[in-house]
Design an enzyme around this catalytic site. Structure first.
Site, PDB file in Angstrom:
ATOM      1  N   VAL A   1       0.824  -1.232   0.000  1.00 33.49           N
ATOM      2  CA  VAL A   1       0.000   0.000   0.000  1.00 33.49           C
ATOM      3  C   VAL A   1       0.847   1.265   0.000  1.00 33.49           C
ATOM      4  CG1 VAL A   1      -2.035  -1.042   1.061  1.00 33.49           C
ATOM      5  CG2 VAL A   1      -0.300   0.012   2.528  1.00 33.49           C
TER       6      VAL A   1
ATOM      7  N   ASP B   1     -17.939  -0.164  13.334  1.00 34.37           N
ATOM      8  CA  ASP B   1     -17.731  -0.579  14.723  1.00 34.37           C
ATOM      9  C   ASP B   1     -18.615  -1.806  14.896  1.00 34.37           C
ATOM     10  OD1 ASP B   1     -17.871  -1.063  17.417  1.00 34.37           O
ATOM     11  OD2 ASP B   1     -17.857   1.043  17.970  1.00 34.37           O
ATOM     12  N   HIS B   2     -17.985  -2.982  14.963  1.00 36.69           N
ATOM     13  CA  HIS B   2     -18.794  -4.207  14.891  1.00 36.69           C
ATOM     14  C   HIS B   2     -19.743  -4.355  16.085  1.00 36.69           C
ATOM     15  CE1 HIS B   2     -15.248  -5.443  17.160  1.00 36.69           C
ATOM     16  NE2 HIS B   2     -15.965  -6.428  17.667  1.00 36.69           N
TER      17      HIS B   2
ATOM     18  N   HIS C   1     -16.631   1.690  21.140  1.00 33.76           N
ATOM     19  CA  HIS C   1     -17.740   0.818  21.553  1.00 33.76           C
ATOM     20  C   HIS C   1     -18.593   1.432  22.676  1.00 33.76           C
ATOM     21  CE1 HIS C   1     -15.419  -1.862  19.187  1.00 33.76           C
ATOM     22  NE2 HIS C   1     -14.586  -2.241  20.130  1.00 33.76           N
TER      23      HIS C   1
HETATM   24  P1  NAP Z   1      -3.694  -8.668  10.354  1.00 31.41           P
HETATM   25  O1  NAP Z   1      -4.137 -10.066  10.520  1.00 31.41           O
HETATM   26  O2  NAP Z   1      -2.382  -8.255  10.938  1.00 31.41           O
HETATM   27  O3  NAP Z   1      -3.681  -8.362   8.791  1.00 31.41           O
HETATM   28  C1  NAP Z   1      -2.983  -7.276   8.243  1.00 31.41           C
HETATM   29  C2  NAP Z   1      -3.031  -7.368   6.717  1.00 31.41           C
HETATM   30  O4  NAP Z   1      -2.337  -6.255   6.160  1.00 31.41           O
HETATM   31  C3  NAP Z   1      -2.379  -8.610   6.128  1.00 31.41           C
HETATM   32  O5  NAP Z   1      -3.154  -9.044   5.050  1.00 31.41           O
HETATM   33  C4  NAP Z   1      -1.006  -8.097   5.649  1.00 31.41           C
HETATM   34  O6  NAP Z   1      -0.533  -8.930   4.627  1.00 31.41           O
HETATM   35  C5  NAP Z   1      -1.410  -6.718   5.159  1.00 31.41           C
HETATM   36  N1  NAP Z   1      -0.318  -5.740   5.091  1.00 31.41           N
HETATM   37  C6  NAP Z   1       0.535  -5.365   6.076  1.00 31.41           C
HETATM   38  N2  NAP Z   1       1.380  -4.426   5.623  1.00 31.41           N
HETATM   39  C7  NAP Z   1       1.045  -4.188   4.328  1.00 31.41           C
HETATM   40  C8  NAP Z   1       1.534  -3.306   3.316  1.00 31.41           C
HETATM   41  N3  NAP Z   1       2.534  -2.460   3.543  1.00 31.41           N
HETATM   42  N4  NAP Z   1       0.915  -3.316   2.121  1.00 31.41           N
HETATM   43  C9  NAP Z   1      -0.104  -4.155   1.855  1.00 31.41           C
HETATM   44  N5  NAP Z   1      -0.604  -5.014   2.762  1.00 31.41           N
HETATM   45  C10 NAP Z   1      -0.036  -5.022   3.986  1.00 31.41           C
HETATM   46  O7  NAP Z   1      -4.771  -7.630  10.938  1.00 31.41           O
HETATM   47  P2  NAP Z   1      -6.331  -7.894  11.231  1.00 31.41           P
HETATM   48  O8  NAP Z   1      -6.479  -8.550  12.554  1.00 31.41           O
HETATM   49  O9  NAP Z   1      -6.964  -8.531  10.056  1.00 31.41           O
HETATM   50  O10 NAP Z   1      -6.880  -6.393  11.445  1.00 31.41           O
HETATM   51  C11 NAP Z   1      -7.110  -5.519  10.366  1.00 31.41           C
HETATM   52  C12 NAP Z   1      -7.941  -4.323  10.853  1.00 31.41           C
HETATM   53  O11 NAP Z   1      -9.199  -4.791  11.302  1.00 31.41           O
HETATM   54  C13 NAP Z   1      -7.351  -3.519  12.016  1.00 31.41           C
HETATM   55  O12 NAP Z   1      -7.675  -2.176  11.863  1.00 31.41           O
HETATM   56  C14 NAP Z   1      -8.088  -4.062  13.232  1.00 31.41           C
HETATM   57  O13 NAP Z   1      -8.188  -3.090  14.275  1.00 31.41           O
HETATM   58  C15 NAP Z   1      -9.458  -4.332  12.640  1.00 31.41           C
HETATM   59  N6  NAP Z   1     -10.235  -5.356  13.351  1.00 31.41           N
HETATM   60  C16 NAP Z   1      -9.805  -6.663  13.348  1.00 31.41           C
HETATM   61  C17 NAP Z   1     -10.561  -7.627  13.995  1.00 31.41           C
HETATM   62  C18 NAP Z   1     -10.173  -9.092  13.993  1.00 31.41           C
HETATM   63  O14 NAP Z   1     -10.953  -9.897  14.505  1.00 31.41           O
HETATM   64  N7  NAP Z   1      -9.030  -9.452  13.451  1.00 31.41           N
HETATM   65  C19 NAP Z   1     -11.753  -7.257  14.663  1.00 31.41           C
HETATM   66  C20 NAP Z   1     -12.152  -5.917  14.649  1.00 31.41           C
HETATM   67  C21 NAP Z   1     -11.386  -4.981  13.978  1.00 31.41           C
HETATM   68  P3  NAP Z   1       1.014  -8.979   4.141  1.00 31.41           P
HETATM   69  O15 NAP Z   1       1.835  -9.159   5.373  1.00 31.41           O
HETATM   70  O16 NAP Z   1       1.082 -10.115   3.181  1.00 31.41           O
HETATM   71  O17 NAP Z   1       1.283  -7.677   3.454  1.00 31.41           O
END
Ligand code: NAP
Length: 483
Positions: A88, A178-179, A241
């Protein structure tokens, strides 16, 4: 259900949120016909996946969350998924992404509609928004963007992010998700308040003594210490929340159930939010950190946590509004990690009536929204034998079968994005007020830290948080209902 043509781009397509929540939710919406023939999903992330590999991941995500699936349907659904390796922060990658989106738009006749989903670490949100604008990634149909939490880490950074996003998207096309607003019992607050004579007419300062919101977590920070150090309970739970829930509990009755009218009612309330001064913050707010035990780490000993950390794993405080049905009624909140159990609940405490029985207990309306979904009215009644009164519960709870029918919050909220219903998303004006409140508390705490007077209660793990939180009430006749 209407079939919505769209090309959806998920930034963070290989991440946890996409796998556990977004792909299963999209599949359910596909099964309902909301997206069908005219859609494509582009998953992006840096790792070098192929289209086929993404499709196998999406298929796994569906099998992990569904007991029974029609394999042909899964295959048809996943055939709409495409993977684009994309950093990105790299401008050139957006060119490739734009071209792929245009080709897929033509192939699936998506009518120029684009939906961007930021499912990545929040530090990238601004960069992505800026590149979407500079590289003209938007289509010539509708253009919507879903932004995960947290939206900024204070008012100034939220304003900056908002500026970057509004360069390409109109406020009505920005879905700050906000889920919690997708949870069954949270969605039940408006019907409960405004479709029942007893609640509609008693939901006011004449009848309500106080309101209490508790979001208690059983877990500690686990492996997320590094992230948590930049956040803390106030930013992680209260800014979004807890304030969303409080807003639903305190807003005036909207003119209609249309999203614009609901946001109007929320904004009217939030314009009258009282920002506490330092004296009030000292009296009515508590921050804490979980201490260790023989078998568990103290917060300060968790991996990637500073041993002198002032980051709070617990926060409690008082919210008040000048206007609205519960103007001046104290609304108390508390949230923390390493509580005795996971429990998200709201307690509406009614005033004491002058009773023939002398001092009686308060009637309490309790809305529990995690881990179970129920509404309980606790009232006084006659004892079967002997004198005096006893408290009884009238409960409206879901059966297991009903619970099984409740759609996941992400499914509900994604559905709303597709049909352009912003009821359960946060508008900028609302968010701004939440940050103004949080900034006031953070500033006061920061000043204490700088003077070496940080008052951070250390609390025993797996109980009810710090005992200091029992002293935040305005009057000695108040106490936490959930103990
Ligand atoms: P995650 O598992 O760490 O996923 C991060 C994603 O970003 C991966 O696909 C990673 O893939 C990609 N990424 C990282 N650096 C990048 C770059 N420079 N360019 C392109 N892609 C990049 O995080 P997540 O838990 O899914 O959370 C994502 C968001 O959702 C956050 O804002 C979090 O607060 C929110 N959220 C998550 C949950 C949950 O249950 N997980 C719940 C509520 C809210 P690569 O490493 O291959 O690039």
């Amino acid at each position: 259900m209407k079939n919505i043509p769209v090309v959806m781009v998920i930034f963070g397509g290989s991440g946890d949120l996409a796998h556990r929540k977004l792909y299963p939710a999209l599949y359910n919406l596909y099964e309902q016909g909301l997206i069908h023939d005219n859609f494509a999903v582009i998953g992006t992330a840096r790792r070098p996946w192929s289209h086929e590999y993404l499709r196998s991941q999406v298929s796994d995500a569906i099998h992990e969350t569904h007991d029974k699936v029609d394999e042909n349907e899964v295959k048809n659904f996943t055939s709409h998924f495409y993977y684009q390796s994309h950093d990105v922060t790299n401008v050139e990658h957006y060119e490739t992404l734009k071209k792929l989106a245009q080709d897929l738009d033509e192939h699936y006749n998506a009518q120029g509609n684009r939906l961007f989903y930021m499912a990545m670490a929040p530090r990238f949100f601004g960069t992505i928004a800026t590149h979407i604008n500079d590289q003209h990634l938007t289509g010539n149909g509708f253009n919507r963007i879903v932004v995960e939490k947290p939206f900024g880490r204070d008012l100034a950074s939220a304003e900056e992010l908002n500026k970057q996003i509004t360069a390409s998207f109109k406020e009505d096309d920005i879905f700050r998700i906000d889920h919690y607003l997708g949870k069954e019992m949270i969605q039940n607050i408006i019907p409960l308040r405004f479709s029942n004579w007893i609640f509609k007419n008693s939901w006011n300062k004449e009848n309500i003594k106080n309101i209490q919101v508790t979001l208690a977590e059983r877990l500690g920070v686990e492996a997320r210490g590094g992230y948590y150090e930049t956040s803390g309970a106030l930013r992680d739970m209260v800014q979004n929340h807890i304030f969303q829930v409080i807003t639903l509990l305190a807003m005036p009755e909207p003119e209609s159930l249309k999203d614009n009218d609901i946001h109007k009612a929320k904004q009217e309330l939030l314009d009258s939010l009282i920002i506490p001064n330092e004296e009030e913050i000292k009296k009515h707010f508590v921050r804490g950190q979980y201490a260790g035990s023989d078998t568990t780490f103290a917060y300060k000993k968790e991996p990637n946590v500073d041993e002198n950390s002032t980051t709070e794993t617990f926060a409690a405080g008082l919210v008040k509004f000048k206007k609205g049905p519960v103007a001046d009624v104290p609304i108390y909140f508390r949230t923390g990690k390493e509580f005795k159990e996971k429990k998200n609940r709201i307690d509406i405490v009614f005033k004491n009536c002058h009773s023939l029985y002398g001092q009686v207990k308060h009637d309490v309306l309790t809305i529990e929204f995690d881990p179970t979904s129920s509404i309980t009215l606790t009232i006084n009644g006659k004892k079967i034998t002997g004198e005096g009164l006893r408290q009884e519960n009238l409960t409206y709870a879901f059966s297991k079968e009903e619970m099984a029918q409740v759609p996941d919050g992400y499914e509900r909220l994604l559905h709303d994005v597709f049909v352009n219903d912003s009821t359960n998303f946060t508008h900028w004006g609302e968010l701004k007020r939440y940050w103004q409140f949080i900034d006031a508390i953070e500033d006061a705490w920061q000043k204490e830290n700088e003077k070496g007077q940080a008052n951070i209660a250390q609390y025993p793990p797996y109980r009810m948080g710090p005992k200091e939180a029992n002293n935040i009430f305005e009057s000695p006749t108040e106490h936490w209902i959930y103990e």
